[in-house]
Design an enzyme around this catalytic site. Sequence first.
Site, PDB file in Angstrom:
ATOM      1  N   SER A 117     -30.156 -11.464 -39.262  1.00 22.03           N
ATOM      2  CA  SER A 117     -30.310 -11.313 -40.713  1.00 22.03           C
ATOM      3  C   SER A 117     -30.778  -9.896 -41.107  1.00 22.03           C
ATOM      4  O   SER A 117     -31.805  -9.373 -40.541  1.00 22.03           O
ATOM      5  CB  SER A 117     -31.005 -12.341 -41.361  1.00 22.03           C
ATOM      6  OG  SER A 117     -31.282 -12.053 -42.547  1.00 22.03           O
ATOM      7  N   TYR A 144     -38.753 -16.642 -42.648  1.00 22.32           N
ATOM      8  CA  TYR A 144     -37.031 -16.752 -42.150  1.00 22.32           C
ATOM      9  C   TYR A 144     -36.807 -15.428 -41.581  1.00 22.32           C
ATOM     10  O   TYR A 144     -36.321 -15.535 -40.403  1.00 22.32           O
ATOM     11  CB  TYR A 144     -36.315 -17.007 -43.406  1.00 22.32           C
ATOM     12  CG  TYR A 144     -34.616 -16.768 -43.178  1.00 22.32           C
ATOM     13  CD1 TYR A 144     -34.007 -17.286 -42.554  1.00 22.32           C
ATOM     14  CD2 TYR A 144     -34.268 -15.343 -43.834  1.00 22.32           C
ATOM     15  CE1 TYR A 144     -32.699 -17.213 -42.037  1.00 22.32           C
ATOM     16  CE2 TYR A 144     -32.989 -15.206 -43.433  1.00 22.32           C
ATOM     17  CZ  TYR A 144     -32.193 -15.941 -42.702  1.00 22.32           C
ATOM     18  OH  TYR A 144     -30.809 -15.491 -42.257  1.00 22.32           O
ATOM     19  N   ASN A 171     -26.299  -9.355 -47.599  1.00 27.15           N
ATOM     20  CA  ASN A 171     -26.294 -10.452 -48.703  1.00 27.15           C
ATOM     21  C   ASN A 171     -24.761 -10.868 -49.072  1.00 27.15           C
ATOM     22  O   ASN A 171     -24.073 -10.259 -49.833  1.00 27.15           O
ATOM     23  CB  ASN A 171     -26.669  -9.934 -50.221  1.00 27.15           C
ATOM     24  CG  ASN A 171     -28.429  -9.836 -50.391  1.00 27.15           C
ATOM     25  OD1 ASN A 171     -28.960  -9.012 -49.558  1.00 27.15           O
ATOM     26  ND2 ASN A 171     -28.739 -10.539 -51.246  1.00 27.15           N
ATOM     27  N   LYS A 180     -25.662 -24.886 -51.257  1.00 31.71           N
ATOM     28  CA  LYS A 180     -26.967 -23.976 -50.850  1.00 31.71           C
ATOM     29  C   LYS A 180     -28.096 -23.949 -51.778  1.00 31.71           C
ATOM     30  O   LYS A 180     -29.354 -23.389 -51.364  1.00 31.71           O
ATOM     31  CB  LYS A 180     -26.567 -22.622 -50.283  1.00 31.71           C
ATOM     32  CG  LYS A 180     -25.958 -22.249 -49.072  1.00 31.71           C
ATOM     33  CD  LYS A 180     -25.341 -20.949 -48.863  1.00 31.71           C
ATOM     34  CE  LYS A 180     -26.505 -19.995 -48.633  1.00 31.71           C
ATOM     35  NZ  LYS A 180     -27.249 -20.276 -47.221  1.00 31.71           N
ATOM     36  N   LYS A 189     -24.463 -18.632 -58.822  1.00 29.32           N
ATOM     37  CA  LYS A 189     -25.512 -18.944 -59.919  1.00 29.32           C
ATOM     38  C   LYS A 189     -25.040 -18.627 -61.184  1.00 29.32           C
ATOM     39  O   LYS A 189     -25.053 -19.297 -62.277  1.00 29.32           O
ATOM     40  CB  LYS A 189     -26.871 -18.526 -59.393  1.00 29.32           C
ATOM     41  CG  LYS A 189     -27.511 -19.165 -58.286  1.00 29.32           C
ATOM     42  CD  LYS A 189     -28.769 -18.405 -57.888  1.00 29.32           C
ATOM     43  CE  LYS A 189     -29.517 -19.319 -56.908  1.00 29.32           C
ATOM     44  NZ  LYS A 189     -30.691 -18.522 -56.630  1.00 29.32           N
ATOM     45  N   PHE A 203     -34.057 -11.008 -62.830  1.00 29.95           N
ATOM     46  CA  PHE A 203     -35.356 -10.679 -62.592  1.00 29.95           C
ATOM     47  C   PHE A 203     -35.772  -9.171 -63.135  1.00 29.95           C
ATOM     48  O   PHE A 203     -34.979  -8.366 -62.800  1.00 29.95           O
ATOM     49  CB  PHE A 203     -35.982 -10.718 -61.207  1.00 29.95           C
ATOM     50  CG  PHE A 203     -36.014 -11.905 -60.749  1.00 29.95           C
ATOM     51  CD1 PHE A 203     -36.283 -13.226 -61.707  1.00 29.95           C
ATOM     52  CD2 PHE A 203     -35.527 -12.465 -59.449  1.00 29.95           C
ATOM     53  CE1 PHE A 203     -36.377 -14.378 -60.977  1.00 29.95           C
ATOM     54  CE2 PHE A 203     -35.634 -13.598 -58.852  1.00 29.95           C
ATOM     55  CZ  PHE A 203     -35.997 -14.712 -59.719  1.00 29.95           C
TER      56      PHE A 203
END
Length: 324
Positions: A117, A144, A171, A180, A189, A203
């Site tokens: 990742s 993670y 991403n 998820k 989303k 954000f």
Amino acid sequence: MPEAKIIVTGGAGFIGSAVVWRLNEIGYDDILIVDRMDETDKWKNLAPLRFADYIEAVDFLDFIDDYRDTDTIFHLGACSSTTETDADYMIRNNFQYTKNLAEFAVANDVRFIYASSAATYGDGSSGMEDGTESLDRLRPLNVYGYSKHLFDRYAARNGMFDRIVGLKYFNVFGPNENHKGDMRSLVNKAFDQISETGTLKLFKSASPDFADGEFGRDFVYVKDAVDMTLYFMENKAGGLFNAGSGNMNTWNALADAIFAALDRPKKVEFVDMPEHLRDRYQYHTQADLVRLRNAGYTADTTPLNEAVADYVQNYLIPGKYLGD
């Protein structure tokens, strides 16, 4: 039909089910799916796909010796929550399980391709160049990322990267991620938010170095990530490779693409970033793809606006999964 015995761990999940979908497209269906069929709806990802068998991940290692004649293991199963705080669980699930599978694969001459990742890069201050040379400098921001980094270092320390491939996914977004929850991509989303309210919440920046919406990520379409992954099934290069678009796009640019795909006027509301994220938030990620290109992968990645349009219009709006 090609003849191959393939194992895909996490095969009911996001990237895993997309790998199975692409394998089906090119003629493979002798596939064992290994996953945890929990209380989510990820079983729906499997409904359109062809595979030979399914086994729960908790049972798989007990029977692993029955699969010595496997050709390739795609190890894509993990807990991918960047907000998970149970370090004991993450180490057992993401590190120890990967270690056991990799050692089995190497001992039995099975091709092993696993998901690392971009979370291993932390805040990016040590760069985002793949390979093993910089591993000791990296400082992940969450458990993670650390669980993934722990195996990358283990594999490097034990000389495994001449035999195996790790892919540092950036991403990833696209079809088959509905299950998820909070770890869904912003595109997924946003589709729900905009459909319900007409507005997308993003954000605010908590860093003086970035204006609201002007920080961002390397967003890579799942179809591109899958093609990078499957490339190494035939190409026997070993190593640790970035899997991203090679570009950084801002959250504002992503919002533009989402509203355009929905053919709706852009309306964004900036909200405070939660306190628990501020000290472990990545403000800028961008995959360096030099090593991937040097390994012979030449395909272009899908431009952000085209990828978002395909995802929104062909999957989210009609409610379809890969393979439907």
